[in-house]
Design a protein around this motif. Sequence first.
Motif, short mmCIF file in Angstrom:
data_model
loop_
_atom_site.label_atom_id
_atom_site.label_comp_id
_atom_site.label_asym_id
_atom_site.label_seq_id
_atom_site.Cartn_x
_atom_site.Cartn_y
_atom_site.Cartn_z
N LEU A 8 0.86 -1.18 0.00
CA LEU A 8 0.00 0.00 0.00
C LEU A 8 0.90 1.24 0.00
O LEU A 8 1.65 1.47 0.95
N ALA A 9 0.83 2.02 -1.07
CA ALA A 9 1.64 3.22 -1.19
C ALA A 9 1.03 4.36 -0.37
O ALA A 9 -0.20 4.47 -0.26
N ALA A 10 1.88 5.20 0.15
CA ALA A 10 1.42 6.29 1.02
C ALA A 10 0.44 7.21 0.30
O ALA A 10 -0.54 7.69 0.91
N LEU A 11 0.67 7.49 -0.98
CA LEU A 11 -0.16 8.46 -1.69
C LEU A 11 -1.61 7.99 -1.81
O LEU A 11 -2.52 8.81 -1.95
N THR A 12 -1.85 6.69 -1.73
CA THR A 12 -3.21 6.16 -1.82
C THR A 12 -4.05 6.58 -0.61
O THR A 12 -5.27 6.79 -0.73
N VAL A 13 -3.41 6.69 0.54
CA VAL A 13 -4.12 7.00 1.80
C VAL A 13 -3.33 8.07 2.56
O VAL A 13 -3.02 7.90 3.73
N LEU A 14 -3.03 9.16 1.89
CA LEU A 14 -2.08 10.13 2.42
C LEU A 14 -2.58 10.80 3.70
O LEU A 14 -1.79 11.36 4.47
N GLU A 15 -3.88 10.71 3.96
CA GLU A 15 -4.42 11.33 5.18
C GLU A 15 -4.10 10.54 6.44
O GLU A 15 -4.27 11.04 7.55
N LEU A 16 -3.65 9.31 6.27
CA LEU A 16 -3.41 8.44 7.43
C LEU A 16 -2.00 8.62 7.99
O LEU A 16 -1.03 8.75 7.24
N SER A 17 -1.88 8.58 9.31
CA SER A 17 -0.57 8.51 9.93
C SER A 17 0.05 7.16 9.60
O SER A 17 -0.66 6.20 9.30
N PRO A 18 1.38 7.03 9.65
CA PRO A 18 2.00 5.73 9.33
C PRO A 18 1.46 4.55 10.15
O PRO A 18 1.18 3.49 9.57
N PRO A 19 1.27 4.68 11.47
CA PRO A 19 0.71 3.52 12.19
C PRO A 19 -0.70 3.15 11.71
O PRO A 19 -1.02 1.96 11.58
N MET A 50 10.77 11.06 10.17
CA MET A 50 12.21 11.29 10.34
C MET A 50 12.50 12.02 11.65
O MET A 50 13.47 11.73 12.34
N ALA A 51 11.66 12.98 12.00
CA ALA A 51 11.92 13.83 13.17
C ALA A 51 11.27 13.33 14.45
O ALA A 51 11.70 13.70 15.54
N ASP A 52 10.25 12.49 14.33
CA ASP A 52 9.42 12.11 15.47
C ASP A 52 9.73 10.68 15.90
O ASP A 52 9.19 9.71 15.34
N ALA A 53 10.59 10.53 16.90
CA ALA A 53 10.98 9.19 17.36
C ALA A 53 9.78 8.43 17.92
O ALA A 53 9.69 7.20 17.78
N GLY A 54 8.86 9.14 18.57
CA GLY A 54 7.67 8.49 19.11
C GLY A 54 6.81 7.90 18.01
O GLY A 54 6.28 6.78 18.15
N LEU A 55 6.66 8.63 16.92
CA LEU A 55 5.87 8.13 15.79
C LEU A 55 6.55 6.93 15.15
O LEU A 55 5.88 5.97 14.74
N ARG A 56 7.87 6.95 15.10
CA ARG A 56 8.59 5.78 14.58
C ARG A 56 8.35 4.56 15.47
O ARG A 56 8.14 3.45 14.97
N GLN A 58 5.77 3.96 17.38
CA GLN A 58 4.39 3.51 17.17
C GLN A 58 4.26 2.72 15.87
O GLN A 58 3.56 1.70 15.80
N THR A 59 4.95 3.20 14.83
CA THR A 59 4.89 2.52 13.54
C THR A 59 5.55 1.15 13.62
O THR A 59 5.02 0.15 13.11
N HIS A 60 6.70 1.08 14.27
CA HIS A 60 7.36 -0.21 14.47
C HIS A 60 6.45 -1.18 15.22
O HIS A 60 6.36 -2.37 14.86
N GLN A 61 5.78 -0.69 16.24
CA GLN A 61 4.91 -1.55 17.03
C GLN A 61 3.75 -2.07 16.19
O GLN A 61 3.40 -3.26 16.26
N ARG A 62 3.16 -1.19 15.36
CA ARG A 62 2.04 -1.62 14.52
C ARG A 62 2.50 -2.62 13.47
O ARG A 62 1.80 -3.58 13.17
N GLY A 94 15.20 4.17 6.83
CA GLY A 94 14.64 3.16 5.93
C GLY A 94 15.12 1.77 6.30
O GLY A 94 14.33 0.82 6.34
N ALA A 95 16.41 1.64 6.57
CA ALA A 95 16.95 0.34 6.96
C ALA A 95 16.39 -0.12 8.30
O ALA A 95 16.12 -1.32 8.50
N GLU A 96 16.19 0.82 9.21
CA GLU A 96 15.60 0.51 10.52
C GLU A 96 14.22 -0.13 10.35
O GLU A 96 13.84 -1.02 11.10
N PHE A 97 13.49 0.33 9.33
CA PHE A 97 12.16 -0.22 9.07
C PHE A 97 12.20 -1.46 8.18
O PHE A 97 11.16 -2.06 7.91
#
Length: 274
Positions: A8-19, A50-56, A58-62, A94-97
């Motif tokens: 699922l590419a980001a542009l398809t659902v650009l309104e959604l946060s990564p998690p 890139m700037a928000d470690a908390g968001l990263r 959350q995304t890793h957890q999801r 990118g590699a982290e993900f």
Amino acid sequence: MSDRVFSLAALTVLELSPPDMVEVAARAGYSHVGLRLEPATAQEQHFALMADAGLRRQTHQRLSDTGVKVLDVEILRLKADTQVADFRALLEVGAEFGASELLVAGNDANEQRLAENFAALCDLAKPFGIYPHLEFMPWTDARDLAQALRIVECAGRSNAGVLVDAFHFDRSGSSLAQLANAVAQQPQRFRYAQLCDVAGPRPDDMDEILRQARNERRFPGDGDCDLHGLLSALPEAIALSLEIPTRQLLEQGVSAFERAKMALDKTRALLQSR
């Protein structure tokens, strides 16, 4: 078809946060997602992974909770004043993900310099196990398949790829015969592709092409693009990133999940009809 990667590419659902995007992808039946680490435009909605470690986190957890993986990260632009070393931080994330692919746009009219910077980016990305793919788009300085192939060949790196997007392939007037020939000679250059459909004849106005690309694409099978021909020219079972922005549906209240599900269902139906 069960082994094919559907992302699922980001542009398809650009309104959604990564998690939330990961959650929607999992519910809709995707195996992968693409993460937009840098915005494509200054105006678009963007979640600053890139700037928000908390968001990263959350995304890793999801990702861990759902089993969904990351296919690609985007979007790096190679410009006249680009310092390729500045992209290290994005490659690290990118590699982290676990991303293996990187989407790159060419925005430098000096083709030799563009090729040299692309080569340098490939060198920088190689230790991370990431394959940069130059995406040709008719309004950029990698306008069509022929030019993208020329730049990538000039770069001469083993991890250099060309990203075929069905929209840009159609609107740039690129050749299926040339694509089939390039894939036959160097299939390793084509590790993933972006799929959508395209409606109507090619506009003369580049601004209108750009508007359609970012706002109004069609689900596979709902337009006029020769997707069977495109898929036949690409490597068998190539990973498919479904990049299908449908602003009209968004504004009509069709949810991100419904749009993501329609994109995948239409893609599966197209593949089954081949």
